[in-house]
Design an enzyme around this catalytic site. Structure first.
Site, PDB file in Angstrom:
ATOM      1  CG  ASP A   1      -0.260   0.080   2.553  1.00  0.00           C
ATOM      2  OD1 ASP A   1       0.799  -0.574   2.712  1.00  0.00           O
ATOM      3  OD2 ASP A   1      -0.769   0.773   3.440  1.00  0.00           O
TER       4      ASP A   1
ATOM      5  CD  GLU B   1       4.251   1.088   6.922  1.00  0.00           C
ATOM      6  OE1 GLU B   1       5.005   1.515   7.816  1.00  0.00           O
ATOM      7  OE2 GLU B   1       3.876   1.797   5.954  1.00  0.00           O
TER       8      GLU B   1
END
Length: 465
Positions: free
Chosen positions: A91, A156
């Site tokens: 991400d 994250e």
């Protein structure tokens, strides 16, 4: 032919192919924080899973979580050899403000041997390097010198809210001897570094409430408490003039720096004068008795990140603000506990709040600090691999920032964690025009491949923390 020669030949031959593949990965706008990109998160996970399969990894799974999916893959045929768990994330951060980008954030471009795109350095580019290192070894050697497991998450950048539960539920599947993470930076251009510690984090919001609404300063000024003044009083009580934190018990559990660490930091030759120019200040500031590197790597902090309240428009408005607030974060070091520090902050705020207001404290993100001793064999092995490729001594550093899930790995799995990154602090991760220096992409591929061989020379017993 040595394995480094074979790797060099393979990566030289495949460079353009690999760059094109990485660009495909970077074109997927896998922004975890924005709900409109939920489908893109799934596409990012699927692209990564396919890349793992093409590289020769096995048991490739896209595992669901309560949020975005996790990608797992492994190769487990190196009998009696250590097992590496490679962690990273697919991400990325949002791209705002878009007008400051010199090229489209999800249309990768190479300029001056730098690859520009959101996620190029943080962390898609570095995750991709580990996948390609496995591919190269399988293609040139036919096998890997160690066992490898991949755990690549999609949250994250929003604090990994679902990964800790995943780790607990899959503890047996994730069993390994060392965790390797490439989501940190080097000490500088041409200067590799192994990060062996990260600060933890806790954050709170302080809300001060006075009168039931804003009051006219001519009618009530001097007779009713001003919420902003009350807030400023609380904020000023946190630190003395030299930056030492005044919260009772704040430093109680701080692990002192080793003499060897302080000497290692001095040996880096950090230029504080250059830092002043870089950030545009006349003087640096911080806790007395510590160098800048010691302050930002190994000492805890308390910072006011934002203050709000009252009138801030054009001109002036003569009111006593009813409400005011501030956001506070603390960077924590071994062996501080975020819950204990928040409790001490609350006690300090209660003790120091002025009369005439109520104060509410809201807790936010927490993450524990982490450290693997810098003389640990897995840390030193990473340093040797860097030195073979970069031909300069490796720096051993701590990181001033936080990756909260690292502490969870440390606590749940009980494994040494090696942070061997290839980014540079100037690469604008989290900002417009994020990029990755391709010389570190090229050299990093070789470092990772060699590191797997370095770890193969260590026994499982040697790798125990």
């Amino acid at each position: 032919m040595s394995h480094l020669t074979a790797l060099n030949n393979y990566f030289t031959e495949k460079r353009e192919t690999h760059l094109e593949e990485l660009k495909q990965f970077l074109r997927i706008p896998s922004i975890s924080s924005l709900s409109e990109h939920k489908n893109d998160m799934q596409k990012g996970a699927e692209w990564l899973a396919d890349s793992c399969k093409r590289a020769g990894l096995e048991n490739v799974i896209i595992d669901k979580t309560n949020g975005h999916p996790v990608v797992y893959a492994d190769w487990l045929h190196a009998d009696d050899k250590p097992t590496i768990l490679v962690y990273g994330h697919y991400d990325v951060q949002p791209v705002d403000p878009l007008n400051l980008w010199e090229s489209e954030p999800f249309n990768p471009e190479v300029r001056d041997n730098k690859l520009y795109a959101r996620g190029a350095s943080d962390d898609k580019g570095q995750v991709f390097m580990h996948v390609k290192a496995v591919e190269a070894l399988l293609q040139t050697e036919g096998s890997l010198p160690v066992n490898v497991k991949f755990l690549i998450e999609g949250e994250e950048e929003v604090g990994s809210p679902n990964l800790e539960a995943y780790i607990v539920e899959n503890k047996a599947k994730l069993a390994a001897d060392v965790i390797v993470i490439s989501d940190t930076g080097m000490q500088g251009p041409g200067q590799p570094a192994v990060c062996y510690g990260l600060r933890g984090l806790c954050g709170v919001q302080i809300d001060v409430k006075g009168a039931k609404g804003d009051l006219h300063s001519g009618l009530y000024g001097g007779g009713v408490q001003n919420s902003i003044h009350a807030l400023v009083s609380v904020l000023d009580s946190f630190r003395d003039a030299e930056g030492t934190i005044q919260v009772e018990g704040f430093y109680d559990n701080v692990r002192p720096l080793l003499d060897e660490e302080r000497e290692a930091y001095k040996a880096l030759g950090f230029d504080e004068e250059e830092l002043k120019k870089e950030v545009g200040v006349e003087e640096l500031f911080g806790e007395k008795g510590y160098s800048h590197l010691e302050r930002v790597w190994a000492r805890p902090t308390l910072e006011v990140n934002g203050v709000f309240g009252g009138f801030s428009g054009e001109g002036i408005k003569t009111v006593l603000p009813s409400e005011a607030g501030a956001k506070i974060t603390c960077r924590l070091v071994p062996d501080q506990n975020p819950d204990e520090i928040v409790a001490k902050l609350k006690a300090h705020i209660e003790k120091n709040k002025p009369t005439g207001v109520t104060v509410t404290v809201t807790e936010f993100d927490k993450g524990k600090p982490f450290i693997t001793p810098f003389d640990h064999p897995a840390i030193q092995a990473a340093g040797r691999s860097y030195e073979k490729v970069y031909n300069v001594p490796t720096a051993y550093t701590r990181g001033g920032g936080s990756i909260p899930i690292v502490a969870a790995f440390d606590e749940i799995l009980g494994l040494p964690v090696v942070l061997m990154g290839f980014g540079l602090s100037s690469e604008n991760f989290h900002a417009p025009n994020e990029h990755f220096h391709l010389e570190n992409f090229d050299q990093g591929l070789r470092v990772i491949g060699d590191y797997y061989y370095e770890l193969a020379h260590l026994s499982k017993e040697q790798l125990k923390k």
